[in-house]
Design a protein around this motif. Structure first.
Motif, PDB file in Angstrom:
ATOM      1  N   VAL A 195       6.340  65.540 -57.605  1.00  8.87           N
ATOM      2  CA  VAL A 195       5.251  64.786 -56.977  1.00  8.87           C
ATOM      3  C   VAL A 195       4.670  63.803 -57.994  1.00  8.87           C
ATOM      4  O   VAL A 195       4.477  62.626 -57.698  1.00  8.87           O
ATOM      5  N   ASP A 196       4.412  64.274 -59.205  1.00  9.51           N
ATOM      6  CA  ASP A 196       3.868  63.402 -60.248  1.00  9.51           C
ATOM      7  C   ASP A 196       4.821  62.259 -60.564  1.00  9.51           C
ATOM      8  O   ASP A 196       4.403  61.116 -60.744  1.00  9.51           O
ATOM      9  N   LYS A 197       6.105  62.552 -60.626  1.00  6.97           N
ATOM     10  CA  LYS A 197       7.116  61.527 -60.914  1.00  6.97           C
ATOM     11  C   LYS A 197       7.133  60.469 -59.806  1.00  6.97           C
ATOM     12  O   LYS A 197       7.166  59.268 -60.068  1.00  6.97           O
ATOM     13  N   ILE A 198       7.074  60.909 -58.559  1.00  8.13           N
ATOM     14  CA  ILE A 198       7.078  59.983 -57.426  1.00  8.13           C
ATOM     15  C   ILE A 198       5.841  59.096 -57.451  1.00  8.13           C
ATOM     16  O   ILE A 198       5.927  57.874 -57.290  1.00  8.13           O
ATOM     17  N   ILE A 199       4.686  59.696 -57.674  1.00 10.59           N
ATOM     18  CA  ILE A 199       3.444  58.909 -57.729  1.00 10.59           C
ATOM     19  C   ILE A 199       3.529  57.872 -58.835  1.00 10.59           C
ATOM     20  O   ILE A 199       3.188  56.702 -58.635  1.00 10.59           O
TER      21      ILE A 199
ATOM     22  N   TRP B 211      14.924  59.487 -51.409  1.00  8.41           N
ATOM     23  CA  TRP B 211      14.616  58.053 -51.385  1.00  8.41           C
ATOM     24  C   TRP B 211      13.242  57.904 -50.741  1.00  8.41           C
ATOM     25  O   TRP B 211      13.041  58.260 -49.589  1.00  8.41           O
ATOM     26  N   HIS B 212      12.311  57.406 -51.502  1.00 11.73           N
ATOM     27  CA  HIS B 212      10.925  57.347 -51.043  1.00 11.73           C
ATOM     28  C   HIS B 212      10.757  56.417 -49.845  1.00 11.73           C
ATOM     29  O   HIS B 212       9.818  56.569 -49.066  1.00 11.73           O
ATOM     30  N   GLY B 213      11.656  55.479 -49.671  1.00 14.56           N
ATOM     31  CA  GLY B 213      11.587  54.590 -48.518  1.00 14.56           C
ATOM     32  C   GLY B 213      11.924  55.287 -47.211  1.00 14.56           C
ATOM     33  O   GLY B 213      11.694  54.739 -46.138  1.00 14.56           O
ATOM     34  N   ASN B 214      12.458  56.490 -47.268  1.00 12.61           N
ATOM     35  CA  ASN B 214      12.754  57.265 -46.078  1.00 12.61           C
ATOM     36  C   ASN B 214      11.559  58.178 -45.807  1.00 12.61           C
ATOM     37  O   ASN B 214      11.417  59.233 -46.414  1.00 12.61           O
ATOM     38  N   GLU B 215      10.696  57.770 -44.915  1.00 16.77           N
ATOM     39  CA  GLU B 215       9.432  58.471 -44.718  1.00 16.77           C
ATOM     40  C   GLU B 215       9.570  59.969 -44.438  1.00 16.77           C
ATOM     41  O   GLU B 215       8.734  60.746 -44.886  1.00 16.77           O
ATOM     42  N   PRO B 216      10.586  60.454 -43.721  1.00 18.83           N
ATOM     43  CA  PRO B 216      10.680  61.907 -43.540  1.00 18.83           C
ATOM     44  C   PRO B 216      10.858  62.674 -44.852  1.00 18.83           C
ATOM     45  O   PRO B 216      10.620  63.874 -44.900  1.00 18.83           O
ATOM     46  N   ASP B 217      11.251  61.995 -45.912  1.00 14.13           N
ATOM     47  CA  ASP B 217      11.393  62.641 -47.220  1.00 14.13           C
ATOM     48  C   ASP B 217      10.065  62.850 -47.928  1.00 14.13           C
ATOM     49  O   ASP B 217       9.996  63.615 -48.884  1.00 14.13           O
ATOM     50  N   HIS B 218       9.010  62.207 -47.499  1.00 11.10           N
ATOM     51  CA  HIS B 218       7.757  62.207 -48.258  1.00 11.10           C
ATOM     52  C   HIS B 218       7.222  63.595 -48.569  1.00 11.10           C
ATOM     53  O   HIS B 218       6.631  63.805 -49.611  1.00 11.10           O
ATOM     54  N   GLN B 219       7.387  64.548 -47.698  1.00 13.44           N
ATOM     55  CA  GLN B 219       6.845  65.886 -47.921  1.00 13.44           C
ATOM     56  C   GLN B 219       7.789  66.756 -48.743  1.00 13.44           C
ATOM     57  O   GLN B 219       7.422  67.862 -49.144  1.00 13.44           O
ATOM     58  N   ALA B 220       8.989  66.297 -49.028  1.00 15.35           N
ATOM     59  CA  ALA B 220      10.014  67.141 -49.649  1.00 15.35           C
ATOM     60  C   ALA B 220       9.564  67.769 -50.967  1.00 15.35           C
ATOM     61  O   ALA B 220       9.813  68.954 -51.196  1.00 15.35           O
TER      62      ALA B 220
END
Length: 77
Positions: free
Chosen positions: A46-50, A21-30
């Motif tokens: 990464v491309d999908k998230i962006i 869940w992108h709203g959970n900042e600790p997940d950002h590097q996953a």
């Protein structure tokens, strides 16, 4: 603790079953961790998230921007 194969299987489950869940900042590097585990082809996440979480229109920043925390890491892709 199981090695790369088990780690990659768990990372796949994390993304494919929607636990990320992108709203959970600790997940950002996953999504980048795949490269460290020897699977850079999985950086497609990464491309999908962006593509899904950011845009140039009003409201194009995902969740709480926190004064610049959410976007800088994505600029390195």
């Amino acid at each position: 603790m199981g090695g790369n194969d088990i780690f990659i299987a768990r990372m796949n489950e994390f993304f494919e079953k929607g636990y990320y869940w992108h709203g959970n900042e600790p997940d950002h590097q996953a999504a980048y961790i795949y490269a460290m585990a020897g699977h850079p082809e999985k950086l497609r996440w990464v491309d999908k998230i962006i593509h899904e979480e950011y845009s140039t229109v009003p409201g194009g920043l995902s969740g709480n921007e926190d004064a610049g925390r959410c976007q800088p890491g994505w600029s390195f892709r």
